[in-house]
Design a protein around this motif. Structure first.
Motif, short mmCIF file in Angstrom:
data_model
loop_
_atom_site.label_atom_id
_atom_site.label_comp_id
_atom_site.label_asym_id
_atom_site.label_seq_id
_atom_site.Cartn_x
_atom_site.Cartn_y
_atom_site.Cartn_z
N THR A 1 8.44 12.90 -2.97
CA THR A 1 7.69 11.69 -3.32
C THR A 1 8.49 10.78 -4.25
N SER B 1 0.83 -1.21 0.00
CA SER B 1 0.00 0.00 0.00
C SER B 1 0.86 1.26 0.00
N GLY B 2 1.99 1.24 0.72
CA GLY B 2 2.91 2.38 0.69
C GLY B 2 3.48 2.60 -0.68
N TYR C 1 10.76 2.48 -2.06
CA TYR C 1 9.79 1.38 -2.10
C TYR C 1 9.93 0.57 -3.39
N LEU D 1 1.56 6.73 -6.91
CA LEU D 1 0.42 7.53 -7.38
C LEU D 1 0.57 9.00 -7.00
N LEU D 2 1.02 9.26 -5.78
CA LEU D 2 1.22 10.64 -5.34
C LEU D 2 2.26 11.34 -6.22
N ILE E 1 2.13 1.75 -3.59
CA ILE E 1 1.07 2.27 -4.47
C ILE E 1 0.79 3.74 -4.18
N VAL E 2 0.68 4.09 -2.90
CA VAL E 2 0.36 5.47 -2.52
C VAL E 2 1.43 6.43 -3.00
N PHE E 3 2.70 6.12 -2.75
CA PHE E 3 3.75 7.07 -3.13
C PHE E 3 3.97 7.15 -4.63
#
Length: 132
Positions: A47, A7-8, A54, A14-15, A10-12
């Protein structure tokens, strides 16, 4: 066990893509005020760095280039208190590795013999074997 890692990642990623898109659109406006461009640039670099960390570990995970260690360890459950993810910290030979889950909250904090497999950059544990 690796849900927080994925999840980390994917979030970073996408961000980073969103900030990159907004930064490009802001550059196209040719506004006289350069503050938003500078702030978005700093956010984009931040980011990018986190997403790169990651992504590097994701590459190591997919190519099965994880690292392993074993020895006497100290387990300590750290509750996030609802503000963050619960973690279990594993300390072997003065190095701390983290398990981002609550799966080990029922194991009493203390000293054990552990064999762990972890990601080289973030030191997130992928596999663990605990013996008394």
């Amino acid at each position: 066990m690796l849900l927080a890692f994925y999840s980390g990642l994917i979030v970073f990623v996408l961000l980073f893509l969103i900030v990159l898109f907004v930064w490009i659109k802001t550059l196209q406006l040719k506004n006289q005020n350069k503050a938003p461009i500078i702030m978005l640039g700093v956010l984009m670099v931040f980011t990018l760095v986190v997403a790169s960390i990651y992504t590097t570990d994701f590459f190591y995970l997919q190519t099965e280039q994880t690292k392993s260690t074993a020895g006497d360890c100290t387990l300590e459950f750290v509750s996030g208190g609802g503000n963050s993810i619960d973690t279990t910290e594993v300390m072997i030979a003065n190095k701390t590795y983290s398990i981002k889950s609550e799966h080990f909250k029922d194991i009493a904090n203390g000293n054990y013999y552990c064999e762990i497999t972890y990601l080289p950059v973030t030191k997130i544990v992928t596999e663990i074997s605990i013996q008394k």
